[in-house]
Design an enzyme around this catalytic site. Sequence first.
Site, PDB file in Angstrom:
ATOM      1  N   GLN A 109       0.842  -1.199   0.000  1.00 26.67           N
ATOM      2  CA  GLN A 109       0.000   0.000   0.000  1.00 26.67           C
ATOM      3  C   GLN A 109       0.876   1.248   0.000  1.00 26.67           C
ATOM      4  OE1 GLN A 109      -3.441  -0.404   3.007  1.00 26.67           O
ATOM      5  NE2 GLN A 109      -2.141  -2.142   3.503  1.00 26.67           N
ATOM      6  N   ILE A 111       3.624   4.149  -0.993  1.00 22.83           N
ATOM      7  CA  ILE A 111       3.959   4.884  -2.217  1.00 22.83           C
ATOM      8  C   ILE A 111       5.400   5.375  -2.169  1.00 22.83           C
ATOM      9  CG2 ILE A 111       1.529   5.539  -2.530  1.00 22.83           C
ATOM     10  CD1 ILE A 111       2.242   8.369  -1.577  1.00 22.83           C
ATOM     11  N   ASP A 112       6.184   4.857  -1.201  1.00 22.75           N
ATOM     12  CA  ASP A 112       7.525   5.399  -0.954  1.00 22.75           C
ATOM     13  C   ASP A 112       8.644   4.719  -1.739  1.00 22.75           C
ATOM     14  OD1 ASP A 112       8.008   2.941   0.425  1.00 22.75           O
ATOM     15  OD2 ASP A 112       7.536   3.834   2.377  1.00 22.75           O
ATOM     16  N   HIS A 127      -1.438   1.561  -4.224  1.00 25.04           N
ATOM     17  CA  HIS A 127      -1.868   2.956  -4.092  1.00 25.04           C
ATOM     18  C   HIS A 127      -1.009   3.914  -4.895  1.00 25.04           C
ATOM     19  CE1 HIS A 127      -3.993   1.831  -0.020  1.00 25.04           C
ATOM     20  NE2 HIS A 127      -4.665   1.434  -1.079  1.00 25.04           N
ATOM     21  N   CYS A 135      -1.830  13.523 -15.386  1.00 24.10           N
ATOM     22  CA  CYS A 135      -2.500  14.737 -15.841  1.00 24.10           C
ATOM     23  C   CYS A 135      -3.991  14.656 -15.519  1.00 24.10           C
ATOM     24  CB  CYS A 135      -2.282  14.914 -17.336  1.00 24.10           C
ATOM     25  SG  CYS A 135      -3.115  16.365 -17.996  1.00 24.10           S
ATOM     26  N   CYS A 138      -5.642  15.068 -19.512  1.00 29.77           N
ATOM     27  CA  CYS A 138      -5.540  14.026 -20.544  1.00 29.77           C
ATOM     28  C   CYS A 138      -5.201  12.648 -19.967  1.00 29.77           C
ATOM     29  CB  CYS A 138      -4.520  14.415 -21.620  1.00 29.77           C
ATOM     30  SG  CYS A 138      -2.788  14.237 -21.113  1.00 29.77           S
ATOM     31  N   CYS A 179       0.063  18.043 -22.487  1.00 27.96           N
ATOM     32  CA  CYS A 179      -1.001  19.011 -22.819  1.00 27.96           C
ATOM     33  C   CYS A 179      -0.982  20.227 -21.901  1.00 27.96           C
ATOM     34  CB  CYS A 179      -2.382  18.332 -22.746  1.00 27.96           C
ATOM     35  SG  CYS A 179      -3.022  18.149 -21.064  1.00 27.96           S
ATOM     36  N   THR A 217       0.571  -3.062   8.607  1.00 29.18           N
ATOM     37  CA  THR A 217      -0.613  -2.321   8.146  1.00 29.18           C
ATOM     38  C   THR A 217      -1.729  -2.430   9.174  1.00 29.18           C
ATOM     39  OG1 THR A 217      -2.387  -2.239   6.486  1.00 29.18           O
ATOM     40  CG2 THR A 217      -1.118  -4.279   6.586  1.00 29.18           C
TER      41      THR A 217
HETATM   42  C1  BJW Z   1       4.491  -1.333  12.584  1.00 25.18           C
HETATM   43  C2  BJW Z   1       5.688  -0.679  12.831  1.00 25.18           C
HETATM   44  C3  BJW Z   1       6.868  -1.462  12.819  1.00 25.18           C
HETATM   45  C4  BJW Z   1       4.109   0.755  12.933  1.00 25.18           C
HETATM   46  N1  BJW Z   1       6.798  -2.771  12.562  1.00 25.18           N
HETATM   47  N2  BJW Z   1       4.436  -2.619  12.336  1.00 25.18           N
HETATM   48  C5  BJW Z   1     -15.353  -1.117   2.597  1.00 25.18           C
HETATM   49  C6  BJW Z   1     -15.647  -0.885   3.917  1.00 25.18           C
HETATM   50  C7  BJW Z   1     -15.475   0.377   4.470  1.00 25.18           C
HETATM   51  C8  BJW Z   1     -14.971   1.429   3.726  1.00 25.18           C
HETATM   52  C9  BJW Z   1     -14.650   1.210   2.406  1.00 25.18           C
HETATM   53  C10 BJW Z   1     -14.855  -0.052   1.857  1.00 25.18           C
HETATM   54  N3  BJW Z   1     -14.467   0.007   0.559  1.00 25.18           N
HETATM   55  C11 BJW Z   1     -14.010   1.256   0.304  1.00 25.18           C
HETATM   56  C12 BJW Z   1     -14.130   2.006   1.403  1.00 25.18           C
HETATM   57  C13 BJW Z   1     -13.733   3.454   1.509  1.00 25.18           C
HETATM   58  C14 BJW Z   1     -12.239   3.654   1.732  1.00 25.18           C
HETATM   59  C15 BJW Z   1     -11.838   3.045   3.053  1.00 25.18           C
HETATM   60  O1  BJW Z   1     -11.234   2.003   3.125  1.00 25.18           O
HETATM   61  N4  BJW Z   1     -12.158   3.695   4.151  1.00 25.18           N
HETATM   62  C16 BJW Z   1     -11.818   3.185   5.475  1.00 25.18           C
HETATM   63  C17 BJW Z   1     -10.792   4.116   6.120  1.00 25.18           C
HETATM   64  C18 BJW Z   1     -13.052   3.013   6.290  1.00 25.18           C
HETATM   65  N5  BJW Z   1     -11.457   3.081   0.643  1.00 25.18           N
HETATM   66  C19 BJW Z   1     -11.255   3.717  -0.500  1.00 25.18           C
HETATM   67  O2  BJW Z   1     -11.746   4.819  -0.698  1.00 25.18           O
HETATM   68  C20 BJW Z   1     -10.407   3.020  -1.540  1.00 25.18           C
HETATM   69  N6  BJW Z   1     -11.053   3.070  -2.790  1.00 25.18           N
HETATM   70  C21 BJW Z   1     -12.021   2.205  -3.142  1.00 25.18           C
HETATM   71  O3  BJW Z   1     -12.339   1.292  -2.430  1.00 25.18           O
HETATM   72  O4  BJW Z   1     -12.573   2.438  -4.376  1.00 25.18           O
HETATM   73  C22 BJW Z   1     -13.820   1.869  -4.695  1.00 25.18           C
HETATM   74  C23 BJW Z   1     -14.845   2.725  -3.997  1.00 25.18           C
HETATM   75  C24 BJW Z   1     -14.943   4.055  -4.331  1.00 25.18           C
HETATM   76  C25 BJW Z   1     -15.868   4.870  -3.657  1.00 25.18           C
HETATM   77  C26 BJW Z   1     -16.652   4.334  -2.652  1.00 25.18           C
HETATM   78  C27 BJW Z   1     -16.542   2.988  -2.330  1.00 25.18           C
HETATM   79  C28 BJW Z   1     -15.627   2.176  -3.017  1.00 25.18           C
HETATM   80  C29 BJW Z   1      -9.106   3.777  -1.748  1.00 25.18           C
HETATM   81  C30 BJW Z   1      -8.268   3.824  -0.547  1.00 25.18           C
HETATM   82  C31 BJW Z   1      -6.969   4.596  -0.864  1.00 25.18           C
HETATM   83  C32 BJW Z   1      -6.175   4.863   0.385  1.00 25.18           C
HETATM   84  N7  BJW Z   1      -5.205   5.832   0.119  1.00 25.18           N
HETATM   85  C33 BJW Z   1      -4.196   6.152   1.111  1.00 25.18           C
HETATM   86  C34 BJW Z   1      -3.421   7.382   0.613  1.00 25.18           C
HETATM   87  C35 BJW Z   1      -2.485   6.960  -0.530  1.00 25.18           C
HETATM   88  C36 BJW Z   1      -1.636   8.070  -0.975  1.00 25.18           C
HETATM   89  C37 BJW Z   1      -0.792   8.640   0.144  1.00 25.18           C
HETATM   90  O5  BJW Z   1      -0.007   7.914   0.775  1.00 25.18           O
HETATM   91  O6  BJW Z   1      -0.923   9.831   0.382  1.00 25.18           O
HETATM   92  O7  BJW Z   1      -3.328   5.057   1.323  1.00 25.18           O
HETATM   93  S1  BJW Z   1      -4.865   6.414   2.739  1.00 25.18           S
HETATM   94  C38 BJW Z   1      -3.529   5.686   3.627  1.00 25.18           C
HETATM   95  O8  BJW Z   1      -3.976   4.491   4.316  1.00 25.18           O
HETATM   96  C39 BJW Z   1      -2.547   5.206   2.545  1.00 25.18           C
HETATM   97  C40 BJW Z   1      -2.139   3.866   3.079  1.00 25.18           C
HETATM   98  O9  BJW Z   1      -1.622   3.068   2.030  1.00 25.18           O
HETATM   99  C41 BJW Z   1      -3.409   3.350   3.685  1.00 25.18           C
HETATM  100  C42 BJW Z   1      -3.205   2.234   4.651  1.00 25.18           C
HETATM  101  O10 BJW Z   1      -2.500   2.629   5.769  1.00 25.18           O
HETATM  102  P1  BJW Z   1      -1.469   1.623   6.448  1.00 25.18           P
HETATM  103  O11 BJW Z   1      -0.392   1.313   5.500  1.00 25.18           O
HETATM  104  O12 BJW Z   1      -2.180   0.482   7.029  1.00 25.18           O
HETATM  105  O13 BJW Z   1      -0.817   2.572   7.565  1.00 25.18           O
HETATM  106  P2  BJW Z   1      -1.331   2.914   9.048  1.00 25.18           P
HETATM  107  O14 BJW Z   1      -0.619   4.135   9.493  1.00 25.18           O
HETATM  108  O15 BJW Z   1      -2.795   2.932   9.121  1.00 25.18           O
HETATM  109  O16 BJW Z   1      -0.859   1.681   9.916  1.00 25.18           O
HETATM  110  C43 BJW Z   1       0.499   1.414  10.156  1.00 25.18           C
HETATM  111  C44 BJW Z   1       0.562   0.087  10.907  1.00 25.18           C
HETATM  112  O17 BJW Z   1       1.929  -0.275  11.067  1.00 25.18           O
HETATM  113  C45 BJW Z   1      -0.041   0.143  12.313  1.00 25.18           C
HETATM  114  O18 BJW Z   1      -0.864  -0.998  12.492  1.00 25.18           O
HETATM  115  C46 BJW Z   1       1.176   0.090  13.240  1.00 25.18           C
HETATM  116  O19 BJW Z   1       0.904  -0.610  14.450  1.00 25.18           O
HETATM  117  C47 BJW Z   1       2.155  -0.681  12.400  1.00 25.18           C
HETATM  118  N8  BJW Z   1       3.589  -0.409  12.668  1.00 25.18           N
HETATM  119  N9  BJW Z   1       5.510   0.621  13.081  1.00 25.18           N
HETATM  120  C48 BJW Z   1       5.647  -3.345  12.352  1.00 25.18           C
HETATM  121  N10 BJW Z   1       8.162  -0.920  13.087  1.00 25.18           N
HETATM  122 ZN    ZN Z   2      -2.157  16.169 -20.134  1.00 26.28          ZN
END
Ligand code: BJW
Ligand code: ZN
Length: 269
Positions: A109, A111-112, A127, A135, A138, A179, A217
Amino acid sequence: AAERPSSDMAAFRQEVKDAKHVLILSGAGVSAESGVPTFRGAGGYWRKWQAQQLATPEAFSENPSLVWEFYHHRREVMNSKHPNAAHKAIADYEERMTKEGKNVVVVTQNIDELHKKAGSKNIIELHGTLFKIRCTVCGEVCENRDSPICEALHGKGEPDPSNPDAAIPAAELPRCGKCNGLARPHVVWFGEGLDKDVTQSAAGHIDLCDLCLMVGTSSVVYPAAMYAPQVALRGVTVAEFNLESTPATDCFKYHFEGPAGTFLPQALA
Ligand code: BJW
Ligand code: ZN
């Protein structure tokens, strides 16, 4: 099952030895020990906002300058960040498995691009990446590693809340090379669908893997959050590596609680 999940590393290592098609799902926690902030938790703020407020199409259309400051800052930060022991253990493991004709894929997940920097080859970026732009007119996607990405963002994007909004006119923000339309980061924001090809190839590995690791995650963002529970439902072993338990922990056979940089080198050695 009352005994679930187990933290028996020796038993898990035996399963690692027997596996032929391994799916590694990763999130922000795998990069935490590289000094990249996670989303949820104390380090998750940029100025007064959390990523959930800025990583949306609404935020970008309302204030593209602010959202670009945020992503510009994160691009610049990555210039001084390096893969940690967890990324390296994963990359070394893939290399060894490939030589034995076996398969390891990282579905991240993040983007780094730290998995790529560590040497992983088989990577699916759910992600997107900080280092591509798209863009808004386009749709053209291109790699971009310029630092700064444009003159107007030079020195902008400082995370301290006392910094004023740079309010850069759209004409001076990153533009499409084709564009000249306004460009945006090629990442997936809340409410946006994931790329079809990307989800399809992830689905293939979810169906075929015979072992799955879930690393760093929080298991709250969909669709990524359902992948490992889906694997577990097939009866395939899933091991979670996290500092704490998550909403998905009870679906899994193993849970190793602690830093990924310590536990993954042990698990995959
Ligand atoms: C360690 C550690 C160490 C720390 N060792 N561990 C179904 C149910 C409910 C909601 C939805 C659903 N389907 C869709 C949704 C809506 C939404 C969603 O999920 N919302 C929830 C929050 C409720 N999802 C979407 O909108 C997705 N799109 C989609 O489903 O499209 C179809 C659709 C459209 C419209 C409506 C419905 C459906 C897209 C989601 C895109 C997420 N984007 C981001 C930003 C990306 C760009 C950016 O980085 O700026 O992605 S949000 C952010 O969260 C980023 C991450 O990839 C993502 C996940 O976070 P992650 O990686 O889990 O990080 P943390 O910080 O949450 O957790 C870190 C963990 O590490 C912790 O547990 C720590 O304990 C642990 N940790 N140090 C081991 N050393
Ligand atoms: Zn363009």
